[in-house]
Design an enzyme around this catalytic site. Structure first.
Site, PDB file in Angstrom:
ATOM      1  CE  LYS A   1      -4.001   1.951   2.486  1.00  0.00           C
ATOM      2  NZ  LYS A   1      -4.920   1.768   3.642  1.00  0.00           N
TER       3      LYS A   1
ATOM      4  CB  SER B   1      -8.222   3.572   2.508  1.00  0.00           C
ATOM      5  OG  SER B   1      -7.392   2.973   3.483  1.00  0.00           O
TER       6      SER B   1
ATOM      7  CB  SER C   1      -8.528   0.865   5.510  1.00  0.00           C
ATOM      8  OG  SER C   1      -9.197   2.092   5.414  1.00  0.00           O
TER       9      SER C   1
END
Lengths: 97, 475
Positions: free
Chosen positions: B78, B153, B177
């Protein structure tokens, strides 16, 4: 949310520049968010001793030098937008009258 | 090689048996990215050259008989986790060309095993959002239906794993997330116990909530990834020491699962609720006792979260001011450098949360909002503590529905926040939680995956893996 939220003042406090158009949208959105989160007022829970029973504790390190001075100076300064020698260069902060 | 189905466990066996090389495994994933990522947009940057070099090094480790669980395994990271020398932007304009000055502890740990880093994945800006639509670099699409969001996210990480463009991925989970995009993309996602995984080198969003965790194709793979990244780190003051009770919890499985029925019914779509009940019924058949559990305060989780999270956001985002790193917009005074940089650099949701957080922390309102939220958070923690006296885990849907359409909720902040209703509670309590694929529902002729969420006591990740494996096997 009874009171009107002064979004412009919040923006100033948080160092955000907000356009007139965005301000109009936020003046509706932020009170909406606040009236949603206000349901927590119905819950029990005293605000007097927030730490009691939370299991939280302070974490300290030993006094002393964590690493030799200057070890990370180059890497960190390389990321700065402007520098002068081993210092980050910024606009004047305090002005003489 | 079918990268869609291949698990880390199977690749480990094949690599060690020399059926193919780590380089071939990496090439297969780079091919999948080249074929699919134009449409899906899971990656913000692909590191093909360094990935090949890392794969070659992994092959040497394997040849020397030094293979570890993740040696030669291609992973996605990420875009809020630092790798020294690499651009890391949190999908924000304010860090568009920022290069990391050091590597996150989790990256050092993966590198020591000889893992391969394929690239950095798309996300909502600074991890604020549930769809990746808040990325400054375009929305990631759901591999199961390109008209829909992957969740967020960590949407890029989830989509990359679901589309066979990575064997596993790291995400971060502040309010769901990792788990919510895992649910929407049909993969496994784990949020570890608060403090289990070092956060050194993870960009802070909500510091009392954030955890790094894995996304994977199986519960077993998620377990392998967690074992590789967890551990005490003296450079993270929220890291749990090795002898912490919250690490060493050794719980015997009683095979009892608690369900807070009243809470589950709040705002969940009918067929998602039916699928949740079906999974519970199957677990019952497999020997579990399903018990109604009173958790009177969990219903406050979402409003509590949307006070505490913005409050912490407003303080954490203060560091992005154009002075030390990242974007800096030139101006006449230092005050204007701050405000112009933040105007040019931050997107709408980040600004919204900074302003909301500034309000709930402001003098005159902090008692009614921030301190009250902190007190109710404590009640939620108590609800969990009491529940775990009697049950191994609490079951909840991961999200109230399957993946939604791109644009469906992006103009309505409260509708987007409602996505997090079942996931934020584990962050507030600091307990570990997993989302495991549990079937699909139909939307406009497409089959969309739905996750089943389990929450266990602090340090009881093994409980989640045990029950999670059963959920996988009884489908």
């Amino acid at each position: 949310m009874g009171d009107k939220v002064d979004v412009a003042a919040l923006a100033k406090l948080s160092r955000l520049e907000v356009s007139a158009e965005e301000l109009r949208a936020l003046e509706k959105e932020i009170p909406d968010i606040l009236s949603f989160v206000e349901t927590i007022k119905e819950a029990h829970g005293s605000t007097s001793s927030p730490r009691a029973g939370s299991g939280l504790q302070n974490v300290m390190r030993e006094d002393g030098e964590p690493h030799e001075s200057g070890k990370y100076t180059k890497e960190l300064l390389d990321a700065a937008p402007a520098r002068e020698g081993d210092r980050i260069l910024v606009k004047q902060v305090i002005k003489r009258k | 090689m079918d990268t869609m189905q291949l698990t880390i466990a199977e690749a480990r066996r094949a690599l060690d048996a020399k059926e193919y090389s780590a380089l071939e495994l990496t090439e297969a994933h780079l091919d999948a990215i080249a074929k699919k990522d134009g449409e899906i947009h899971a990656y913000l940057e692909v590191w093909a050259d360094s990935a090949r070099a890392e794969a070659k090094k992994a092959d040497e480790m394997i040849a020397r008989g030094e293979a570890m669980p993740l040696t030669g395994i291609p992973l996605a990271i990420k875009d809020n986790i630092l790798i020294e020398g690499r651009i890391v932007s949190s999908a924000s304009k304010i860090l568009e060309s920022y290069r990391a000055s050091y590597s996150a502890t989790v990256i050092d740990k993966l590198r020591a095993q000889g893992a391969v880093f394929l690239g950095r994945t798309n996300m909502d800006e600074f991890a604020m959002g549930s769809s990746t639509e808040n990325s400054a670099y375009g929305t990631t699409k759901n591999p199961h239906d390109l008209a829909r969001v992957p969740g967020g996210s960590s949407g890029g990480s989830a989509a990359a794993v679901a589309a066979g463009m990575a064997m596993g991925a790291l995400g971060s989970d502040t309010g769901g997330s990792i788990r919510q995009p895992a649910s929407h993309c049909g993969v496994v996602g784990l949020k570890p116990t608060y403090g289990a995984v070092s956060r050194l080198g993870l960009m802070s969003m909500g510091s009392s909530l954030d955890q790094i965790g894995p996304l994977a194709k199986s519960v077993e793979d998620a377990r392998t990834l967690l074992a590789s990244i967890s551990g005490y780190d003296e450079n993270d003051s929220t890291s749990l020491p090795a002898n912490s009770e919250q690490r060493t919890a050794n719980r015997k499985l009683r095979k009892v699962i608690g369900v807070p029925r009243a809470f589950v019914k709040s705002g969940v779509e009918t067929d998602v609720l039916a699928l949740f009940e079906e999974t519970l019924a199957r677990l019952e058949k497999a020997g579990y006792e399903i018990r109604d559990t009173e958790m009177p305060n969990v219903a406050y989780s979402l409003p509590v979260y949307y006070v505490i999270c913005p409050a912490e956001v407003s303080t954490n985002m203060a560091r992005y001011d154009g002075i030390r790193y990242g974007l800096s917009v030139p101006a006449d005074t230092i005050q204007h450098v701050y405000t112009k940089t933040r105007r040019a650099g931050f997107g709408a949701e980040v600004r919204r949360r900074i302003l909301t957080g500034t309000f709930v922390l402001s003098s005159g309102y902090a008692d009614a909002y921030y301190r009250k939220a902190r007190a109710v958070r404590q009640l939620i923690r108590e609800d969990f503590r009491r529940a775990f006296d009697a049950v191994d885990a609490i079951a909840l849907p991961t999200a109230p529905g399957p993946a939604f359409k791109v644009g469906e909720k992006s103009q309505d902040p409260l509708a987007m926040y409602a996505e997090d209703i079942f996931s934020v509670t584990a962050n507030l309590s600091g307990t570990p939680a997993i989302s495991v694929p549990s079937g699909t529902v139909e939307r406009e002729g497409k089959s969309l995956p739905v996750g089943f969420q389990l929450i266990a006591a602090h340090g009881a990740e093994e409980t989640l893996f045990a029950i999670g494996s059963d959920v996988e096997n009884i489908k």
